[in-house]
Design an enzyme around this catalytic site. Sequence first.
Site, PDB file in Angstrom:
ATOM      1  CG  ASP B 192      -2.206   0.575   1.006  1.00  0.00           C
ATOM      2  OD1 ASP B 192      -2.906   0.831   1.993  1.00  0.00           O
ATOM      3  OD2 ASP B 192      -2.534   0.794  -0.167  1.00  0.00           O
ATOM      4  CG  ASP B 375      -8.738   1.096   3.673  1.00  0.00           C
ATOM      5  OD1 ASP B 375      -9.032   2.156   3.109  1.00  0.00           O
ATOM      6  OD2 ASP B 375      -7.582   0.673   3.788  1.00  0.00           O
TER       7      ASP B 375
END
Lengths: 253, 454
Positions: B192, B375
């Site tokens: 990420d 997420d």
Amino acid sequence: MTFAGGLGYALIALGPAIALFFTVIVGKPFLILTLIVSILSWLISLVLIAGVWRAFLPGESNVWVYIPLLLSAVCCQEAARRLFWHVYLRVEDILDKIAVKLSKPRLHAVDKLEIALAFGLGHGLAHVIFFCVALLTPSFGPATYYIPSCSRMSFFLMSALTGLGFLIIHTFSMIIAFDGHADGKKSQQLFAPGMHLFATFATLVNLVDGGCVYGVSATLFCALVTSAVCWKIQWDKTGADPFPSSSLSRTHH
Amino acid sequence: MTEGNILESLGSEIVGIVTPVSICMLLVVLLVQSLTPHGSDVPVASIAMLVYDEQPTDSFTEKLGGAMLNALVFVIIVTVVTFLLVVLFYFRCTKFLRAYMGFSAFMVLAYMGGGVAVLLIQNYSIPIDAVSFLVMLYNFATVGVLAVFFSKMPIFVTQGYLVLIGVLVAYWFTMLPEWTTWVLLMAMALYDVVAVLLPGGPLNMLVELAIERDEDIPALIYEARPNARHIAPLPNSPHPVSISSSASDSAAQATQIPPRWRRRVVTAPPPGNASSAAAAATQLPSNVVNEPVNNQDTVRPIGISALRIESQPQPPGQAQALAPPHSTVVMDGLETSSRTAGRSEIINIEALLEDVAGNGESGVLSAAIKLGLGDFIFYSVLVGRAAMYDMTTVYACYLAIVAGLGSTLVLLTVWRRALPALPISITLGVIFYLLTRFLVDPFIVNLSTHYVYF
């Protein structure tokens, strides 16, 4: 225990917390965030204490280790409370500035109380969650658990009752402490650590055979005293008129 | 709402995004506790298990090494698919992507949803016959596809389905073996950071492409309910562009469904207040196109990672007070069988800052905060794994993740550029898991069982 029993224990421990949450906190997102921050900081202090004492966990043989353990734990948490006070001053400042910018009313006395309540409730909830609820939920099943030194109450009932006591103690002593710091009253400032210490050492009675009844009673008594003191302080503060229109007419929807 | 308590308005967007994340985590924990409280006995076939099939009897180094290999393979596949996505987006293959998205969405809801439903039926002995079950499942999946495709649905339905998709995918991920799961989480957090922050990262490129072209990036984004006070009509709304990059691995996991982009209109503060608002507000991150409007730089704060704001030129004749409509595009976790592009990260706090920056009168529409579904999924996987040990770790990890989410928002206002939302939360979550499991749990059990509390 059965699911109904487990739910009952959870409600014993969390009942006032749930009531407080849904009446005071739920409508105000800022308070929810405050609650979460407070729970997190209690957890961090718990991790620190556990980190230090993990290697020296007292067993049957060295019961005296509990004394320094509890002392250090209470000191750590009271230090956190002191830190909260400083954080709260900053937060109050920032909130007032934002309120002015957004042309909203500045922080009212009730708002400040609510913030203090959220901080305290966070501490109390954290205690109950980690000491009571976390051990409760995996225990649904056909059995229950008793501790040899306390044959009158099941482990879960005991932890629920003590959790309830500590929740109330933490919640209201935070309000008392914030009030004391705001007004500069030494006696009030010392009340919170003092009560915390007293209640904590009162639980040592539970180590004695059959002493758990007294331990629970002591904890609940401390809770009663704390909430009474908090009530008294706020009652006195609102002045001669018990329900002044300015502070209580603001509806909480 | 004119007079309101500051406590009631501040932070509502954050709470609006923390609540669905919490619900997602709660549902995953419930599923894990009721169905697989000690992990899955049957290893689930997935891309993450290509290289090394973890056995409980393997040694420490074997497990660690194997898990790292698994995670590496996974991340590589994710990167490749993300680049594929960028290429497809670049060549505007929207119809194909859209169709594939719809198909993938249906597969997630029907296949994974059906699998979980069957497990639940078995576990709780729910009396239901196969035909009814199939009909209900089909309906459920179809409504879900419609909900995330079309914006005419009540937002609650769309939100609910997005959370459900997150829950299903996360639950499936918790079936991976333990070491693989933890190493995979850390690897995805690292990925990420790289993908969003490095200039050559695929997510970065995707966002910049979208900004250049002034197009929407479709993605699975959860959008919190907007607190609309005043919405100006949009002169022109873009058609949704769907992007899908889904690996063809049928055994695999999630897919993405591009939601319709809702354009939010944010009215700028009246010119007089602009400077103060701008001073109070944060500036745009550097990778965002910021066209000055009203002859002044009304800066618009932007959200995190791969968040993009397009400011449309103001249509002539509109009032001075109307700001150019913003569309905050949040790029989300396009999940494919692997975790691909634009996951998680994006959180749009434009509205939050807009709100704070103050704009008393001419109505600020606080745009909703958007959080990528990736997420949701990874947070829930972490918490689900923690649930397989004990509830203490669950609470600790939950608090850590929420703290990470909050601090990512804060960092956003400080750094003012796209930030990934995974790394801080996952790192905090893993740290707290380890600390709680090895330090706090024995400590608490010792104290509790002696009835000594503080």
